[in-house]
Every structure is written in C-alpha cells, then in structure tokens.
Design a protein around this motif. Structure first.
Motif, PDB file in Angstrom:
ATOM      1  N   LEU A 166      -0.513   3.732   4.810  1.00  0.00           N
ATOM      2  CA  LEU A 166      -0.146   2.783   5.852  1.00  0.00           C
ATOM      3  C   LEU A 166      -1.455   2.183   6.356  1.00  0.00           C
ATOM      4  CD1 LEU A 166       2.254   3.465   8.871  1.00  0.00           C
ATOM      5  CD2 LEU A 166       0.274   1.968   9.016  1.00  0.00           C
ATOM      6  N   ILE A 167      -1.645   0.886   6.143  1.00  0.00           N
ATOM      7  CA  ILE A 167      -2.864   0.208   6.576  1.00  0.00           C
ATOM      8  C   ILE A 167      -2.521  -0.654   7.782  1.00  0.00           C
ATOM      9  CG2 ILE A 167      -4.721  -1.361   5.929  1.00  0.00           C
ATOM     10  CD1 ILE A 167      -4.271  -0.573   3.024  1.00  0.00           C
ATOM     11  N   ALA A 168      -3.078  -0.294   8.932  1.00  0.00           N
ATOM     12  CA  ALA A 168      -2.784  -1.009  10.178  1.00  0.00           C
ATOM     13  C   ALA A 168      -4.052  -1.661  10.707  1.00  0.00           C
ATOM     14  CB  ALA A 168      -2.219  -0.045  11.217  1.00  0.00           C
ATOM     15  N   GLU A 169      -3.944  -2.930  11.054  1.00  0.00           N
ATOM     16  CA  GLU A 169      -5.037  -3.664  11.696  1.00  0.00           C
ATOM     17  C   GLU A 169      -4.484  -4.319  12.950  1.00  0.00           C
ATOM     18  OE1 GLU A 169      -7.015  -6.392   9.133  1.00  0.00           O
ATOM     19  OE2 GLU A 169      -7.441  -4.898   7.579  1.00  0.00           O
ATOM     20  N   ASN A 170      -4.728  -3.679  14.087  1.00  0.00           N
ATOM     21  CA  ASN A 170      -4.200  -4.155  15.367  1.00  0.00           C
ATOM     22  C   ASN A 170      -2.686  -4.348  15.307  1.00  0.00           C
ATOM     23  OD1 ASN A 170      -6.674  -4.238  16.812  1.00  0.00           O
ATOM     24  ND2 ASN A 170      -7.203  -6.161  15.795  1.00  0.00           N
ATOM     25  N   GLU A 171      -2.015  -3.349  14.746  1.00  0.00           N
ATOM     26  CA  GLU A 171      -0.555  -3.365  14.668  1.00  0.00           C
ATOM     27  C   GLU A 171       0.031  -2.672  15.897  1.00  0.00           C
ATOM     28  OE1 GLU A 171       1.370  -4.684  12.370  1.00  0.00           O
ATOM     29  OE2 GLU A 171      -0.106  -5.200  10.834  1.00  0.00           O
ATOM     30  N   VAL A 213      -6.130   3.700   8.564  1.00  0.00           N
ATOM     31  CA  VAL A 213      -5.415   3.975   7.315  1.00  0.00           C
ATOM     32  C   VAL A 213      -4.822   5.370   7.434  1.00  0.00           C
ATOM     33  CG1 VAL A 213      -5.582   4.197   4.812  1.00  0.00           C
ATOM     34  CG2 VAL A 213      -6.991   2.503   6.008  1.00  0.00           C
ATOM     35  N   PHE A 214      -3.510   5.476   7.237  1.00  0.00           N
ATOM     36  CA  PHE A 214      -2.805   6.726   7.498  1.00  0.00           C
ATOM     37  C   PHE A 214      -1.968   7.137   6.285  1.00  0.00           C
ATOM     38  CE2 PHE A 214      -3.238   4.219  11.384  1.00  0.00           C
ATOM     39  CZ  PHE A 214      -4.012   5.075  12.155  1.00  0.00           C
ATOM     40  N   ASP A 215      -1.716   8.436   6.193  1.00  0.00           N
ATOM     41  CA  ASP A 215      -0.951   9.005   5.082  1.00  0.00           C
ATOM     42  C   ASP A 215       0.538   8.958   5.416  1.00  0.00           C
ATOM     43  OD1 ASP A 215       0.152  10.445   3.018  1.00  0.00           O
ATOM     44  OD2 ASP A 215      -1.128  12.204   3.262  1.00  0.00           O
ATOM     45  N   LEU A 216       1.281   8.145   4.682  1.00  0.00           N
ATOM     46  CA  LEU A 216       2.711   8.013   4.936  1.00  0.00           C
ATOM     47  C   LEU A 216       3.478   9.301   4.653  1.00  0.00           C
ATOM     48  CD1 LEU A 216       3.322   4.467   3.425  1.00  0.00           C
ATOM     49  CD2 LEU A 216       3.603   5.107   5.824  1.00  0.00           C
ATOM     50  N   PRO A 273       0.815  -1.229   0.000  1.00  0.00           N
ATOM     51  CA  PRO A 273       0.000   0.000   0.000  1.00  0.00           C
ATOM     52  C   PRO A 273       0.840   1.266   0.000  1.00  0.00           C
ATOM     53  CG  PRO A 273      -0.006  -1.018   2.174  1.00  0.00           C
ATOM     54  CD  PRO A 273       0.667  -1.993   1.249  1.00  0.00           C
ATOM     55  N   TRP A 274       2.134   1.137   0.297  1.00  0.00           N
ATOM     56  CA  TRP A 274       3.024   2.300   0.251  1.00  0.00           C
ATOM     57  C   TRP A 274       3.088   2.904  -1.153  1.00  0.00           C
ATOM     58  CZ3 TRP A 274       6.672   0.999  -3.260  1.00  0.00           C
ATOM     59  CH2 TRP A 274       7.020  -0.355  -3.388  1.00  0.00           C
TER      60      TRP A 274
END
Length: 329
Positions: A258-263, A295-298, A252-253
C-alpha cells in the motif's frame, strides 16, 4: 424503529438478542424468552458473556463514560444492550443512525457472512489474489474481492470486470482487440499491460506499457488515448482527471504494498479492509481525514495501522479477532 420480527426473526444467537433487547427494552415477553434462551444451554451464557464484553469494550472506545464498574454493558430499561449513542463505523462504508449498541450488534451478526457475491468466471475474496492465464496466454491478476468474466470470440477478446481491481498483461493480437468492460467504462487494447480499478462508482485506468483507448459517458467524443505512465480517473460524479503515475504505483497490491502519499486515513483503511477478515472501525470521524504517507504491508493490516499510529497519535485495538478499532490515543 426496526421491526425485529421482520429483520432477524426469532433471536437465535447472542448478537440477535442484543439487537432485539436493544430495540424492544420494555417487552416482558421478549425478556422472558431471552431468559429461557440463556438457561437452555450453558453455551448460550458463554456466548452472551462474550458478546457483552465486546460491546463494553467498543462502547468504552466511542464513549469513555459508557464503562460500568462491573464491566457489564449499560442497560436501557430492562433490556440487555448498550445505550443508544451516535457513532461512525468504517468498513468500506459507514453504519449510521442505529446508535452504537445496535451498530455493534449488526456487526456481530453479519461479520461471519461473506459480503462478496459471485458474479463472474473468476473471483477472489478477502485477503486473496489470483493470477489467471487465458487461452491466448494473456494474464489477469485479480486483487482481493474482485470478479471477472471472460468471453473470447473469433473477432474479440472481452473481459468484464464486475467488481474490484485487476491488472492485465495482454498478448498482442492485431486481429482481435482485447476489451475490458467495467460498468460504463470500456478499455480497448491489442497488446499492453494496464490496471483497471472500480469501486463505489469510481473508475481508474493506469497504463504500464503499450497504448490503450478508453471510452466512457462524459469523457469525450471518441476513444480517449492513454500512454505508458498515464492514469485516468473517472469519478461517480462525472468528473475525470488524467495524470502521470510511476510504474511502482500501478497496482502495487500485486506486491502486497500500500503506497500512500498524503492519503486520508479513511482511504487507507478502505484499502486495508480488503485484507482483513472482519471490520476496521474508525471511532473518530475527524481522524478519518488525517493524512498518511508511507509504504505499508497489505498482508498485515494491524501492523500497518500500528506503524501509522506511532507517527499520527492514534491507537489500534483488537476488540476481537474480527473487529479492529482505530481511535484517538
């Protein structure tokens, strides 16, 4: 104790002096040289004051009792560095065992040095990605801090991933396999799209479409097949796992996501550090294990961390343009 003369030589900058004075607080000759350095150039005093302020702010985050009423850095003996404390610093690894003052000084010293070492034909640096079209019209997209070498022969198309991450969109050629080498891992395809990650001895291969074959020590006898939507993760310990993955989560980069699922927060910070030209430090080791989803903006590491902070009860402080500290509120 660190041998200052061996490690940094004669101090030349404020950060060098911070290390030297912290390590040798009772050396009158060193103190005399320091005073001479301060008086030699008005710019030295400005640089020293800025370094002192940064050290004070960071010390206060790690230990609120470290603040002095006058805003100066607490002294040790007749030295000019902050007192020794234990602390954990995060920037793709930890800085341990030096105490906060020396850890900060090391950051101040090496932050301007690009940690990336050129190893291949194509490379990227922090916050930089790159698309490369090869002679067979295959395409490689490099993530930040990545490097590859390319070697095409009449019998094979070979790419070596030296460090980092890459996404490959391979043009079909049944007469010449496309081979990606990453450490001890080898991925062989003829025409497909897939991602390869390598970091700290761990490897991951994820397939977007087509078929790939993976070989690696301890994996199994013969090539291990991967199909679209499958991901193979091999850890430095030798453990490995095959799992399913959605197309959205394969590299996804490429979309600056940045896609995080319980990271764990430490993993998220590691990812964001590839997009921040400086250091991201987590002041609380327990905080590193907080689980993050979203979901976050790298491309905006500070904004991404502030979004997380609002829902997880921590705060983000910019100590300088190149030091960001994450701590409990």
């Amino acid at each position: 104790m660190i041998d200052i003369s061996k490690d940094i030589g004669d101090p030349e900058s404020a950060s060098d002096w911070l290390i030297a004075l912290r390590e040798q607080p009772d050396d009158p000759a060193l103190e005399q040289r320091f005073q001479a350095w301060l008086m030699a150039d008005p710019g030295n005093r400005v640089e020293w004051d800025q370094t002192q302020r940064t050290a004070t702010m960071l010390a206060a985050i790690y230990d609120p009792m470290a603040d002095n009423a006058d805003g100066s850095v607490p002294m040790s003996g007749n030295g000019s560095g902050p007192p020794q404390q234990s602390g954990v610093s995060r920037y793709r690894g930890r800085i341990l065992g030096y105490g906060l003052g020396l850890a900060l000084a090391l950051l101040l010293t090496i932050v301007v040095v690009d940690p990336f070492s050129s190893l291949g034909d194509y490379e990227t640096h922090t916050a930089e990605s790159r698309a490369i079209t090869l002679e067979d019209r295959s395409e490689i997209v490099l993530a930040p801090n990545s490097s590859v070498s390319v070697s095409f022969t009449s019998g094979a198309r070979i790419v070596s991933l030296h460090q980092g991450r890459a996404f490959f969109n391979v043009t079909s050629d049944q007469s010449r396999p496309f081979i990606v080498n990453a450490g001890t891992l080898e991925v062989t395809v003829r025409g497909t799209a897939f991602a390869v990650d390598m970091e700290d001895g761990d490897y991951a291969v994820a397939v977007a479409h087509g078929l790939v074959s993976v070989t690696a020590p301890g994996l199994q006898e013969g090539p291990y097949p991967l199909r679209p939507g499958e991901q193979l993760v091999l850890q430095a310990s030798g453990d490995w796992k095959n799992s399913t993955v959605t197309l959205q989560k394969i590299a996804p980069w490429r979309r600056s996501q940045l896609i995080a699922e319980n990271e764990k927060l430490e993993s998220v910070v590691d990812e964001l550090s590839h997009y921040f030209k400086g250091y991201i430090l987590v002041a609380d080791e327990a905080l590193e294990h907080e689980l993050v989803t979203g979901v976050f903006d790298l491309q905006q590491p500070e904004k991404a961390l502030n979004v997380m902070a609002r829902s997880h009860g921590f705060q983000v402080r910019m100590i300088s343009p190149w030091i960001m500290v994450v701590s409990r509120s």
